[in-house]
Scaffold this motif. Structure first.
Motif, PDB file in Angstrom:
ATOM      1  N   LEU A 172      53.421 -28.460   7.474  1.00 55.77           N
ATOM      2  CA  LEU A 172      51.929 -28.254   7.678  1.00 55.77           C
ATOM      3  C   LEU A 172      51.291 -28.157   6.445  1.00 55.77           C
ATOM      4  O   LEU A 172      50.289 -28.626   6.516  1.00 55.77           O
ATOM      5  N   ALA A 173      51.842 -27.451   5.579  1.00 51.10           N
ATOM      6  CA  ALA A 173      51.318 -27.022   4.311  1.00 51.10           C
ATOM      7  C   ALA A 173      51.030 -28.494   3.384  1.00 51.10           C
ATOM      8  O   ALA A 173      50.255 -28.513   2.341  1.00 51.10           O
ATOM      9  N   VAL A 174      51.686 -29.526   3.757  1.00 52.53           N
ATOM     10  CA  VAL A 174      51.447 -30.618   3.059  1.00 52.53           C
ATOM     11  C   VAL A 174      50.449 -31.529   3.896  1.00 52.53           C
ATOM     12  O   VAL A 174      49.719 -32.239   3.092  1.00 52.53           O
ATOM     13  N   LEU A 175      50.798 -31.553   5.080  1.00 57.26           N
ATOM     14  CA  LEU A 175      49.990 -32.434   5.813  1.00 57.26           C
ATOM     15  C   LEU A 175      48.495 -32.060   5.821  1.00 57.26           C
ATOM     16  O   LEU A 175      47.378 -32.730   5.735  1.00 57.26           O
ATOM     17  N   ILE A 176      48.001 -30.769   6.011  1.00 59.39           N
ATOM     18  CA  ILE A 176      46.497 -30.196   5.998  1.00 59.39           C
ATOM     19  C   ILE A 176      45.891 -30.732   4.899  1.00 59.39           C
ATOM     20  O   ILE A 176      44.618 -31.341   5.109  1.00 59.39           O
ATOM     21  N   PRO A 177      46.167 -30.364   3.403  1.00 56.02           N
ATOM     22  CA  PRO A 177      45.544 -30.801   2.508  1.00 56.02           C
ATOM     23  C   PRO A 177      45.416 -32.276   2.575  1.00 56.02           C
ATOM     24  O   PRO A 177      44.334 -32.856   1.943  1.00 56.02           O
ATOM     25  N   ILE A 178      46.242 -32.999   3.046  1.00 53.16           N
ATOM     26  CA  ILE A 178      45.903 -34.614   3.146  1.00 53.16           C
ATOM     27  C   ILE A 178      44.854 -34.851   3.956  1.00 53.16           C
ATOM     28  O   ILE A 178      44.029 -35.515   3.703  1.00 53.16           O
ATOM     29  N   ILE A 179      44.926 -34.319   5.162  1.00 49.86           N
ATOM     30  CA  ILE A 179      43.657 -34.585   5.996  1.00 49.86           C
ATOM     31  C   ILE A 179      42.301 -33.915   5.442  1.00 49.86           C
ATOM     32  O   ILE A 179      41.469 -34.778   5.438  1.00 49.86           O
ATOM     33  N   ILE A 180      42.335 -32.869   4.806  1.00 48.50           N
ATOM     34  CA  ILE A 180      41.059 -32.239   4.261  1.00 48.50           C
ATOM     35  C   ILE A 180      40.598 -33.189   3.163  1.00 48.50           C
ATOM     36  O   ILE A 180      39.580 -33.861   2.997  1.00 48.50           O
ATOM     37  N   ASN A 181      41.709 -33.758   2.249  1.00 45.22           N
ATOM     38  CA  ASN A 181      41.281 -34.165   1.111  1.00 45.22           C
ATOM     39  C   ASN A 181      40.490 -35.695   1.453  1.00 45.22           C
ATOM     40  O   ASN A 181      39.702 -36.115   0.681  1.00 45.22           O
ATOM     41  N   SER A 182      41.272 -36.153   2.739  1.00 52.67           N
ATOM     42  CA  SER A 182      40.623 -37.569   3.208  1.00 52.67           C
ATOM     43  C   SER A 182      39.058 -37.316   3.213  1.00 52.67           C
ATOM     44  O   SER A 182      38.370 -38.389   2.860  1.00 52.67           O
ATOM     45  N   TYR A 183      38.748 -36.404   3.928  1.00 54.87           N
ATOM     46  CA  TYR A 183      37.095 -36.373   4.166  1.00 54.87           C
ATOM     47  C   TYR A 183      36.271 -35.761   2.986  1.00 54.87           C
ATOM     48  O   TYR A 183      35.226 -35.855   2.928  1.00 54.87           O
ATOM     49  N   TYR A 184      36.939 -35.014   2.471  1.00 49.43           N
ATOM     50  CA  TYR A 184      36.584 -33.786   1.116  1.00 49.43           C
ATOM     51  C   TYR A 184      36.194 -34.969  -0.071  1.00 49.43           C
ATOM     52  O   TYR A 184      34.855 -34.939  -0.447  1.00 49.43           O
TER      53      TYR A 184
END
Ligand code: PFF
Length: 454
Positions: free
Chosen positions: A92-104
């Motif tokens: 989860l700790a790797v997937l969440i930043p990828i999701i956030i980074n995409s819209y960030y």
């Protein structure tokens, strides 16, 4: 494999962590959420959540990172090697930043675009209504925002590719002070605009009758988001913190600077929003609609002045966003390097590819993909909502349970007091441990179910 890198000093730790914390969350998200969620009541809930829930969680993440000296995906598994659950949940700790980074990085791209637009003649002659129209035309036009998103993401990836010391550390040290000065100047000006005081009261005079569970839910999500917790970034940065650092001091400084910065950004934006007659609950476009108006007024009659200040402001936003984006990218990069034995540059390319594609989809959700909805939201809104209101809380819950109930108390105390070296931290340890063990899990669980069911 190359030896693990470290931050070189206490100042570097604080600056890199503050660099991760201070970003679009403070300048872009905090003012618009405060606007949507009732102003001062939200600010009050936000401060409470930060002090009692988010800061202990922040410290917990550093503890996990520093003790395991591992990437965020594997850190809890390293500390609890017998448990399959803790070994696997780190994904989860790797997937969440990828999701956030995409819209960030889409919003980072908007800021980049506004920095360039600020240098364009004619941009500051527009009325507030016209400024709003320019903004909505821009985000719904497919190509320009996509190009800016990719440029923004590309530069951030290049910083990460240079490594922890030469890239992340140096970059953050130069930029943070500039940003603070600029926001203070803008806040002072914004407060002096006619009609601005209504905005100040809106931010600082709470109406407790409006305090609902929803206010707390949004405040806690925002507080997590703002301090970069619940997504592996602080675990990863924690793993670069040397054994002799006092992590309680570093956390306190990071928390304080993040909070002060959010309040300053609120003071820069909200008074001007009221002075311009813009609706405070206008959502994600709030700063892009209010800030050009502030600068047009500031330099009235002197367009060059407007252009210079506005360019500087958006430059600062871009760079603040980049220091945060860099920490999001580092989570995935550290994992790819350690798991697949990749070189830093190769790991960076993979992250660019995945976040680049997802970000393009998010960007299109303001235009051609506007009708594509998940759980009643556009893709961009869904990514933002699912990450900050659900996934961050879930990860945060796991972290406090891990530190409060899975790790040995003596080990946690060792980390906080540096095996007894920092005597002053013993008393604080008691408070910290109580918050992490009991208060944080209960509060996060309640808000999590509230969000999940609501
Ligand atoms: N804290 C950042 C901000 O307030 O803009 C956003 C962020 C950065 C969230 C890094 C998460 C993270 F890992």
């Amino acid at each position: 494999m190359a030896p693990r890198e470290n931050f070189s000093s206490r100042l570097s730790v604080i600056v890199a962590m503050a660099g991760s914390a201070i970003g679009l969350g403070n300048i872009w998200r905090f003012p618009y959420l405060a606007g949507e969620q009732g102003g001062a009541t939200f600010v009050f809930a936000y401060i409470l959540a930060t002090l009692f829930i988010t800061l202990p969680l922040f410290l917990s993440e550093i503890i996990i990172g520093r003790r395991s000296r591992s990437n965020a995906r594997d850190a809890m598994g390293v500390l609890a090697p017998k448990s399959r659950f803790w070994k696997n949940i780190g994904i989860l700790a790797v997937l969440i930043p990828i999701i956030i980074n995409s819209y960030y990085s889409v919003i980072g791209g908007w800021s980049l675009d506004y920095m360039i637009k600020s240098m364009t003649p004619g941009f500051f002659h527009a009325s507030p209504g016209e400024v709003s129209r320019v903004f909505s035309d821009f985000i719904s036009s497919p190509w320009e925002p996509i190009a800016m998103h990719l440029v923004f993401l590309g530069i951030s990836v290049l910083v990460v590719a240079r490594g922890v010391k030469t890239g992340i550390e140096k970059f953050s040290k130069i930029i943070l002070p500039v940003l603070f000065v600029l926001v203070i100047v803008i806040a002072v000006y914004s407060i002096s605009l006619p009609g601005a005081m209504a905005g100040v009261s809106y931010l600082f005079k709470p109406d407790f009758s409006k305090l609902t569970p929803e206010t707390f839910a949004y405040a806690m999500g925002q507080s997590f988001y703002s301090l970069s917790v619940g997504m592996g970034a602080i675990i990863t940065y924690g793993s670069y913190v040397r054994k002799e650092e006092n992590i309680m001091v570093s956390s306190a400084w990071t928390g304080i600077s993040d909070l002060v910065f959010a309040l300053l950004a609120g003071l820069a934006i909200m008074p001007a929003v009221f002075a311009a007659g813009i609706e405070p609950g206008s959502g994600p476009g709030l700063i892009f609609q209010s800030v050009p108006y502030i600068f047009a007024e500031m330099g009235s009659g002197v367009p060059l002045l407007s252009a210079v200040i506005s360019t500087l402001f958006f430059l600062a936003v871009v760079v603040a966003a980049m220091t945060s984006c860099v920490s999001l990218i580092e989570v995935g990069v550290a994992w790819l390097m350690e798991r697949f034995n990749l070189r830093r540059s190769a790991a960076c390319k993979w992250i660019f590819l995945v976040c680049g594609v997802l970000g393009v989809l998010c960007s299109l959700s303001f235009g051609p993909l506007n009708d594509l909805h998940i759980a009643g939201r556009t893709l961009f809104d869904f990514f933002d909502w699912a990450s900050s209101n659900i996934l961050l809380l879930l990860m945060g819950l796991l972290v406090v349970i891990f530190v409060g109930h899975v790790m040995k108390k003596a080990d946690v105390r060792d980390e906080i007091t540096n095996s007894g070296g920092f005597k002053g931290n013993f008393r604080l340890f008691g408070i910290f441990y109580f918050l992490v063990r009991w208060v944080c899990p209960v509060a996060v669980l309640v808000i999590f179910f509230f969000n999940f069911l609501g």
